[in-house]
Design an enzyme around this catalytic site. Structure first.
Site, PDB file in Angstrom:
ATOM      1  CE  LYS A   1      -1.995   2.412   3.020  1.00 35.84           C
ATOM      2  NZ  LYS A   1      -1.802   3.927   2.374  1.00 35.84           N
TER       3      LYS A   1
ATOM      4  N   GLY B   1       6.858   4.392   8.633  1.00 44.31           N
ATOM      5  CA  GLY B   1       6.117   5.606   8.850  1.00 44.31           C
ATOM      6  C   GLY B   1       5.965   6.238  10.457  1.00 44.31           C
ATOM      7  CB  SER B   2       3.935   8.095  12.598  1.00 48.87           C
ATOM      8  OG  SER B   2       2.495   7.425  12.359  1.00 48.87           O
TER       9      SER B   2
ATOM     10  CB  VAL C   1       0.843   4.533  12.091  1.00 50.31           C
ATOM     11  CG1 VAL C   1       0.286   3.272  11.248  1.00 50.31           C
ATOM     12  CG2 VAL C   1       0.052   5.524  11.843  1.00 50.31           C
ATOM     13  N   GLY C   2       2.746   2.798  14.232  1.00 58.46           N
ATOM     14  CA  GLY C   2       3.744   1.607  14.154  1.00 58.46           C
ATOM     15  C   GLY C   2       3.130   0.841  15.294  1.00 58.46           C
TER      16      GLY C   2
ATOM     17  CD  GLU D   1      13.029   3.872   8.733  1.00 59.62           C
ATOM     18  OE1 GLU D   1      12.416   4.537   9.828  1.00 59.62           O
ATOM     19  OE2 GLU D   1      13.207   4.128   8.034  1.00 59.62           O
TER      20      GLU D   1
ATOM     21  CB  CYS E   1      13.010   8.371   9.022  1.00 60.80           C
ATOM     22  SG  CYS E   1      14.200   7.464   7.620  1.00 60.80           S
TER      23      CYS E   1
ATOM     24  CD  GLU F   1       9.884  11.360  12.894  1.00 57.68           C
ATOM     25  OE1 GLU F   1       8.794  10.841  12.568  1.00 57.68           O
ATOM     26  OE2 GLU F   1      10.934  11.232  12.292  1.00 57.68           O
TER      27      GLU F   1
HETATM   28  P1  NAI Z   1       1.560   7.792   8.817  1.00 60.06           P
HETATM   29  O1  NAI Z   1       2.467   6.981   9.653  1.00 60.06           O
HETATM   30  O2  NAI Z   1       0.201   7.975   9.386  1.00 60.06           O
HETATM   31  O3  NAI Z   1       1.716   6.998   7.310  1.00 60.06           O
HETATM   32  C1  NAI Z   1       2.647   6.381   6.877  1.00 60.06           C
HETATM   33  C2  NAI Z   1       1.893   5.057   6.210  1.00 60.06           C
HETATM   34  O4  NAI Z   1       1.005   4.354   7.034  1.00 60.06           O
HETATM   35  C3  NAI Z   1       0.977   5.373   4.976  1.00 60.06           C
HETATM   36  O5  NAI Z   1       0.875   4.806   3.902  1.00 60.06           O
HETATM   37  C4  NAI Z   1      -0.316   5.362   5.672  1.00 60.06           C
HETATM   38  O6  NAI Z   1      -1.417   5.309   4.748  1.00 60.06           O
HETATM   39  C5  NAI Z   1      -0.160   4.311   6.560  1.00 60.06           C
HETATM   40  N1  NAI Z   1      -1.209   4.213   7.683  1.00 60.06           N
HETATM   41  C6  NAI Z   1      -1.581   5.223   8.621  1.00 60.06           C
HETATM   42  N2  NAI Z   1      -2.367   4.798   9.279  1.00 60.06           N
HETATM   43  C7  NAI Z   1      -2.502   3.360   9.290  1.00 60.06           C
HETATM   44  C8  NAI Z   1      -2.992   2.515  10.105  1.00 60.06           C
HETATM   45  N3  NAI Z   1      -3.976   2.718  11.039  1.00 60.06           N
HETATM   46  N4  NAI Z   1      -2.783   1.141   9.865  1.00 60.06           N
HETATM   47  C9  NAI Z   1      -2.012   0.735   8.628  1.00 60.06           C
HETATM   48  N5  NAI Z   1      -1.570   1.848   7.819  1.00 60.06           N
HETATM   49  C10 NAI Z   1      -1.678   3.250   8.180  1.00 60.06           C
HETATM   50  O7  NAI Z   1       2.174   8.978   8.706  1.00 60.06           O
HETATM   51  P2  NAI Z   1       1.671  10.484   8.393  1.00 60.06           P
HETATM   52  O8  NAI Z   1       0.415  10.475   8.923  1.00 60.06           O
HETATM   53  O9  NAI Z   1       1.919  10.727   6.843  1.00 60.06           O
HETATM   54  O10 NAI Z   1       2.880  11.320   8.908  1.00 60.06           O
HETATM   55  C11 NAI Z   1       2.947  11.771  10.475  1.00 60.06           C
HETATM   56  C12 NAI Z   1       4.301  11.575  10.844  1.00 60.06           C
HETATM   57  O11 NAI Z   1       4.659  10.471  10.724  1.00 60.06           O
HETATM   58  C13 NAI Z   1       5.125  12.402  10.178  1.00 60.06           C
HETATM   59  O12 NAI Z   1       5.062  13.869  10.693  1.00 60.06           O
HETATM   60  C14 NAI Z   1       6.446  11.836  10.680  1.00 60.06           C
HETATM   61  O13 NAI Z   1       7.023  12.508  12.017  1.00 60.06           O
HETATM   62  C15 NAI Z   1       6.152  10.468  10.787  1.00 60.06           C
HETATM   63  N6  NAI Z   1       6.552   9.746   9.449  1.00 60.06           N
HETATM   64  C16 NAI Z   1       7.888   9.053   9.559  1.00 60.06           C
HETATM   65  C17 NAI Z   1       8.071   8.498   8.253  1.00 60.06           C
HETATM   66  C18 NAI Z   1       9.592   7.782   8.315  1.00 60.06           C
HETATM   67  O14 NAI Z   1      10.138   7.876   7.274  1.00 60.06           O
HETATM   68  N7  NAI Z   1       9.887   7.162   9.485  1.00 60.06           N
HETATM   69  C19 NAI Z   1       7.711   8.724   7.041  1.00 60.06           C
HETATM   70  C20 NAI Z   1       6.239   9.538   7.015  1.00 60.06           C
HETATM   71  C21 NAI Z   1       5.838   9.863   8.336  1.00 60.06           C
HETATM   72 MG    MG Z   2      -1.224   9.504   9.688  1.00 58.19          MG
END
Ligand code: NAI
Ligand code: MG
Length: 493
Positions: free
Chosen positions: A182, A235-236, A239-240, A257, A291, A389
């Site tokens: 996804k 991702g965040s 959500v992790g 990660e 990240c 972050e």
């Molecule tokens: P997010 O963690 O919500 O999104 C990342 C991925 O997870 C996307 O594909 C999203 O659709 C998916 N996702 C979201 N909620 C989910 C759930 N409940 N179950 C399964 N998958 C889900 O990140 P977002 O909202 O775009 O950004 C929020 C913060 O996350 C940023 O400000 C940053 O601090 C952090 N982040 C960290 C990243 C990294 O490289 N470690 C990358 C993106 C965001």
């Molecule tokens: Mg999010």
């Protein structure tokens, strides 16, 4: 080309069982160019039903398809072919990645080349997966078989869209897994372009499936699905944590990660020019949406004031602009949501610390999610802007007295993804390397990442490693085989 040149709105579907299909509900969502705030694509909004079809296709391809009979070398060839297609279409993909994420074109070009390099690396590694033999007693033979883990669910973020897809697809395909991926809902474009080459590259239907959609619906359904054996997520941290809880119900393997609040540590004897540059590069590259961003800049008190001054002076000259302009060094943030999040931290930071430069929206842009590269100085490590972050161009500069204090502050964080140390004292450099709790530590640099070397975090930055043979291992199970060499009965009963 100017970023204001009108482009037609693209349309992307899901890719399930070798076919491009609309979502079960027929719904779509809009994808934007963050520099113009205009819609650039309409994308199939997948949900639980689409995830279910994709998982069933992946399950069938894994359990009963011909995929299990492909040789490791042939899986490697598929990955080489994907890399070749990416390289041949690098200009189109770079432009699209640039337009969709807002990152400068020059950086997008690096990314697209990196994605190809990752597929090439795993193409080469595919047939170098080997088991071991163990020294059991002489009447037996014990060895291991490395086998694919099964159906992998992969959820990726928006900051490096095609690179993140390559980091996950590359090892999973090399291992012989089947996949449901996804993309991030903000940035699905380059993945969907690359999906057009899957069949030609030799991927049988069902081996790689792409379901677009929101995290809370499509992402959550993938994590919960009993047909999925493993979830790989970037991702965040928030959500992790949700993913670990949901995956517990079916005891899926999980690798995470999750970013961090990485310290970039500067000692007085560091090379001055390199250090000032490295502090800015560490935190501002890719608009700070990284990240491993060196968002906590720890500076020895002896040089602190001069260092903040030099950083500030240089930061003010960073060229913000339309991402498609080759002179641009910083584009807009990826989305309205991210812009709101980062600017709310700017307001918070003004209460918690002193603004050395930046601090808001640059005046010259009427549109686009631009934020000035911002440096907060005299930051206390307990401040929220030093603990949470932010994922934008926001640096917090923290003074320290000596090596011991630098290490204490560096480790005083729930995260542990990365760190960097700048000094010309090799003894000190290695002492700091050993003392810092982080998965990646640079000496006199910050951010270079190579596909050959492991990537992943300590503490709340997640678990598991990507890239290199470590990344492949996360998609493999180990089967132990014991052969009885005695031809006589056990004779126990
Ligand atoms: P997010 O963690 O919500 O999104 C990342 C991925 O997870 C996307 O594909 C999203 O659709 C998916 N996702 C979201 N909620 C989910 C759930 N409940 N179950 C399964 N998958 C889900 O990140 P977002 O909202 O775009 O950004 C929020 C913060 O996350 C940023 O400000 C940053 O601090 C952090 N982040 C960290 C990243 C990294 O490289 N470690 C990358 C993106 C965001
Ligand atoms: Mg999010």
């Amino acid at each position: 080309m100017s970023s204001t040149a009108k482009q037609s709105v693209r349309s992307y579907q899901n890719y399930i069982n070798g076919k491009f299909v609309s979502s079960a509900t027929g719904e779509t969502f809009a994808v934007y160019d963050p520099s113009t705030e205009e819609v650039i694509a309409q994308v199939a909004a997948g949900g639980a039903a689409d995830v279910d079809s994709a998982v069933k296709a992946a399950r069938a391809a894994f359990d009963t398809g011909d995929w299990g009979k492909t040789s490791a070398q042939d899986r490697g060839r598929i990955l080489f072919k994907l890399a070749e297609k990416i390289r041949a279409n690098a200009a189109m993909l770079s432009e699209l990645e640039c337009r969709n994420t807002g990152k400068p074109l020059v950086e997008a070009e690096y990314d697209i080349a990196d994605a190809a390099t990752c597929f090439e690396y795993y193409g080469g590694l595919a047939n170098k997966v080997m088991g071991q033999t163990m020294p059991v007693p002489a009447n037996g033979l014990s060895f291991t078989l490395k086998e694919p883990m099964g159906v992998a669910g992969q959820i990726i973020p928006w900051n490096y869209p095609l690179v993140m897809a390559a980091w996950k697809l590359g090892p999973a395909i090399a291992a012989g897994c089947t996949i449901v991926l996804k993309p991030a809902e903000q940035t699905p474009c380059t993945m969907m372009e690359a999906a057009r080459w899957f069949e030609e590259a030799g991927l049988p239907p069902g081996v790689v499936n792409i379901v677009n959609g929101m995290g809370e619906t499509a992402g959550a359904a993938l994590v919960a699905h009993p047909g999925v054996d493993k979830i790989a997520f970037t991702g965040s941290a928030a959500v992790g944590k949700i993913i670990v809880k949901s995956a517990a119900d079916t005891l899926k393997r999980v690798t995470l990660e999750l970013g961090g609040k990485s310290p970039n540590i500067f000692f007085a004897e560091a090379d001055w020019e390199a250090a000032v540059d490295g502090a800015l590069f560490g935190v501002f590259i890719n608009q700070g949406e990284v990240c491993s961003a060196g968002s906590r800049i720890l500076v020895e008190k002896k040089i602190y004031s001069k260092f903040v001054e030099a950083m500030t002076e240089k930061a003010k000259k960073i060229k913000l602009g339309p991402p498609m302009d080759r002179e641009t060094k910083m584009g807009p943030l990826v989305s309205r949501e991210q812009y709101d999040r980062v600017t709310s931290y700017l307001e918070l930071g003004k209460k918690e610390a002193r603004v050395a430069s930046g601090g808001g929206r640059p005046k010259e842009f009427a549109k686009g999610y631009y934020v000035q590269p911002t440096i907060f100085c005299d930051v206390n490590n307990n401040a929220r802007i030093a603990r949470e972050e932010i994922f934008g161009p926001v640096a917090t500069v923290i003074p320290f007295e000596n090596e011991a204090e630098a290490i204490r502050i560096a480790n005083d964080t729930p995260y542990g993804l990365a760190a960097a140390v700048w000094t010309r004292d090799i003894f000190k450099a290695f002492r700091v390397v050993k003392a810092v709790r982080a998965g990646i530590v640079w000496i006199n640099h910050m951010q270079p990442t190579y596909v050959e070397a492991p990537w992943g975090g300590y503490k709340q930055s997640g678990f598991g490693r990507e890239l290199g043979p470590w990344g492949l291992e996360e998609y493999l199970e180990t089967k132990q085989v014991f052969v009885n060499l005695d031809e006589t009965p056990i004779g126990w009963y």
